[in-house]
Design a protein around this motif. Structure first.
Motif, PDB file in Angstrom:
ATOM      1  N   LEU A 215      81.465 -13.205 -52.796  1.00  0.00           N
ATOM      2  CA  LEU A 215      82.634 -13.738 -52.083  1.00  0.00           C
ATOM      3  C   LEU A 215      82.863 -15.214 -52.383  1.00  0.00           C
ATOM      4  N   THR A 216      81.781 -15.971 -52.592  1.00  0.00           N
ATOM      5  CA  THR A 216      81.958 -17.374 -52.936  1.00  0.00           C
ATOM      6  C   THR A 216      82.560 -17.510 -54.323  1.00  0.00           C
ATOM      7  N   TYR A 217      82.158 -16.636 -55.241  1.00  0.00           N
ATOM      8  CA  TYR A 217      82.710 -16.682 -56.588  1.00  0.00           C
ATOM      9  C   TYR A 217      84.178 -16.264 -56.597  1.00  0.00           C
ATOM     10  N   LEU A 218      84.505 -15.214 -55.847  1.00  0.00           N
ATOM     11  CA  LEU A 218      85.881 -14.719 -55.863  1.00  0.00           C
ATOM     12  C   LEU A 218      86.820 -15.596 -55.042  1.00  0.00           C
ATOM     13  N   THR A 219      86.432 -15.856 -53.809  1.00  0.00           N
ATOM     14  CA  THR A 219      87.228 -16.718 -52.939  1.00  0.00           C
ATOM     15  C   THR A 219      86.266 -17.652 -52.230  1.00  0.00           C
ATOM     16  N   PHE A 220      86.365 -18.911 -52.475  1.00  0.00           N
ATOM     17  CA  PHE A 220      85.395 -19.878 -51.963  1.00  0.00           C
ATOM     18  C   PHE A 220      85.288 -19.813 -50.441  1.00  0.00           C
ATOM     19  N   PHE A 221      86.416 -19.720 -49.767  1.00  0.00           N
ATOM     20  CA  PHE A 221      86.401 -19.695 -48.306  1.00  0.00           C
ATOM     21  C   PHE A 221      85.863 -18.371 -47.771  1.00  0.00           C
ATOM     22  N   GLY A 222      86.022 -17.296 -48.535  1.00  0.00           N
ATOM     23  CA  GLY A 222      85.412 -16.027 -48.149  1.00  0.00           C
ATOM     24  C   GLY A 222      83.891 -16.116 -48.183  1.00  0.00           C
ATOM     25  N   GLY A 223      83.359 -16.845 -49.149  1.00  0.00           N
ATOM     26  CA  GLY A 223      81.920 -17.049 -49.212  1.00  0.00           C
ATOM     27  C   GLY A 223      81.412 -17.894 -48.070  1.00  0.00           C
ATOM     28  N   LEU A 224      82.165 -18.917 -47.719  1.00  0.00           N
ATOM     29  CA  LEU A 224      81.772 -19.733 -46.563  1.00  0.00           C
ATOM     30  C   LEU A 224      81.830 -18.919 -45.281  1.00  0.00           C
ATOM     31  N   LEU A 225      82.807 -18.050 -45.176  1.00  0.00           N
ATOM     32  CA  LEU A 225      82.885 -17.169 -44.016  1.00  0.00           C
ATOM     33  C   LEU A 225      81.694 -16.215 -43.975  1.00  0.00           C
ATOM     34  N   ALA A 226      81.262 -15.711 -45.141  1.00  0.00           N
ATOM     35  CA  ALA A 226      80.095 -14.828 -45.195  1.00  0.00           C
ATOM     36  C   ALA A 226      78.836 -15.569 -44.776  1.00  0.00           C
ATOM     37  N   VAL A 227      78.705 -16.844 -45.148  1.00  0.00           N
ATOM     38  CA  VAL A 227      77.544 -17.636 -44.720  1.00  0.00           C
ATOM     39  C   VAL A 227      77.574 -17.828 -43.208  1.00  0.00           C
ATOM     40  N   VAL A 228      78.752 -18.081 -42.657  1.00  0.00           N
ATOM     41  CA  VAL A 228      78.869 -18.244 -41.209  1.00  0.00           C
ATOM     42  C   VAL A 228      78.493 -16.947 -40.497  1.00  0.00           C
ATOM     43  N   VAL A 229      78.944 -15.814 -41.005  1.00  0.00           N
ATOM     44  CA  VAL A 229      78.601 -14.523 -40.392  1.00  0.00           C
ATOM     45  C   VAL A 229      77.107 -14.266 -40.510  1.00  0.00           C
ATOM     46  N   TYR A 230      76.513 -14.587 -41.660  1.00  0.00           N
ATOM     47  CA  TYR A 230      75.068 -14.417 -41.820  1.00  0.00           C
ATOM     48  C   TYR A 230      74.314 -15.274 -40.814  1.00  0.00           C
ATOM     49  N   ARG A 231      74.695 -16.528 -40.683  1.00  0.00           N
ATOM     50  CA  ARG A 231      74.026 -17.405 -39.722  1.00  0.00           C
ATOM     51  C   ARG A 231      74.197 -16.904 -38.302  1.00  0.00           C
ATOM     52  N   TRP A 232      75.370 -16.366 -37.988  1.00  0.00           N
ATOM     53  CA  TRP A 232      75.637 -15.860 -36.648  1.00  0.00           C
ATOM     54  C   TRP A 232      74.779 -14.634 -36.360  1.00  0.00           C
ATOM     55  N   GLN A 233      74.666 -13.714 -37.312  1.00  0.00           N
ATOM     56  CA  GLN A 233      73.904 -12.496 -37.060  1.00  0.00           C
ATOM     57  C   GLN A 233      72.405 -12.744 -37.104  1.00  0.00           C
ATOM     58  N   ARG A 234      71.949 -13.744 -37.843  1.00  0.00           N
ATOM     59  CA  ARG A 234      70.512 -13.987 -37.897  1.00  0.00           C
ATOM     60  C   ARG A 234      70.022 -14.663 -36.622  1.00  0.00           C
ATOM     61  N   ASP A 235      70.898 -15.342 -35.902  1.00  0.00           N
ATOM     62  CA  ASP A 235      70.523 -15.976 -34.653  1.00  0.00           C
ATOM     63  C   ASP A 235      70.782 -15.075 -33.448  1.00  0.00           C
ATOM     64  N   ASP A 236      71.091 -13.809 -33.695  1.00  0.00           N
ATOM     65  CA  ASP A 236      71.354 -12.863 -32.626  1.00  0.00           C
ATOM     66  C   ASP A 236      70.067 -12.597 -31.845  1.00  0.00           C
ATOM     67  N   PRO A 237      70.037 -12.826 -30.543  1.00  0.00           N
ATOM     68  CA  PRO A 237      68.802 -12.645 -29.776  1.00  0.00           C
ATOM     69  C   PRO A 237      68.351 -11.194 -29.701  1.00  0.00           C
ATOM     70  N   ASP A 238      69.266 -10.229 -29.901  1.00  0.00           N
ATOM     71  CA  ASP A 238      68.877  -8.827 -29.857  1.00  0.00           C
ATOM     72  C   ASP A 238      68.057  -8.413 -31.076  1.00  0.00           C
ATOM     73  N   ARG A 239      68.193  -9.118 -32.182  1.00  0.00           N
ATOM     74  CA  ARG A 239      67.491  -8.765 -33.407  1.00  0.00           C
ATOM     75  C   ARG A 239      66.128  -9.413 -33.515  1.00  0.00           C
ATOM     76  N   ARG A 240      65.834 -10.364 -32.652  1.00  0.00           N
ATOM     77  CA  ARG A 240      64.569 -11.078 -32.744  1.00  0.00           C
ATOM     78  C   ARG A 240      63.419 -10.191 -32.292  1.00  0.00           C
ATOM     79  N   THR A 241      62.336 -10.264 -33.043  1.00  0.00           N
ATOM     80  CA  THR A 241      61.110  -9.573 -32.654  1.00  0.00           C
ATOM     81  C   THR A 241      60.019 -10.606 -32.562  1.00  0.00           C
ATOM     82  N   VAL A 242      59.527 -10.828 -31.357  1.00  0.00           N
ATOM     83  CA  VAL A 242      58.523 -11.870 -31.150  1.00  0.00           C
ATOM     84  C   VAL A 242      57.183 -11.239 -30.932  1.00  0.00           C
TER      85      VAL A 242
END
Length: 81
Positions: free
Chosen positions: A54-81
């Motif tokens: 997405l960054t190669y095809l549309t730069f802002f689409g890649g930035l949006l994908a990074v934002v979504v990745y950061r958002w889903q990785r900080d999801d408290p439901d996915r954390r296993t402690v």
């Protein structure tokens, strides 16, 4: 007729811009992949491919994908402690 004595106008600038647009997708994809692997994500390769493509095809689409990745990785439901 006057010959071009100094080359093409904007040549070096366009070359640097083109190289930058080729390097940024690889850097972002590498960062996402290493971060996802470090966190134990099963879909690290998917995220890296999505961000890189997405960054190669549309730069802002890649930035949006990074934002979504950061958002889903900080999801408290996915954390296993």
């Amino acid at each position: 007729m006057v010959p071009l004595q100094f080359g093409l106008p904007g040549g070096p600038e366009l070359l640097l811009l083109g190289l930058l647009l080729l390097v940024v997708p690889f850097v972002l994809a590498y960062w996402v992949y290493t971060d996802a692997e470090r966190r134990g994500e099963d879909d690290a390769a998917f995220w890296a491919l999505a961000v890189g493509a997405l960054t190669y095809l549309t730069f802002f689409g890649g930035l949006l994908a990074v934002v979504v990745y950061r958002w889903q990785r900080d999801d408290p439901d996915r954390r296993t402690v």
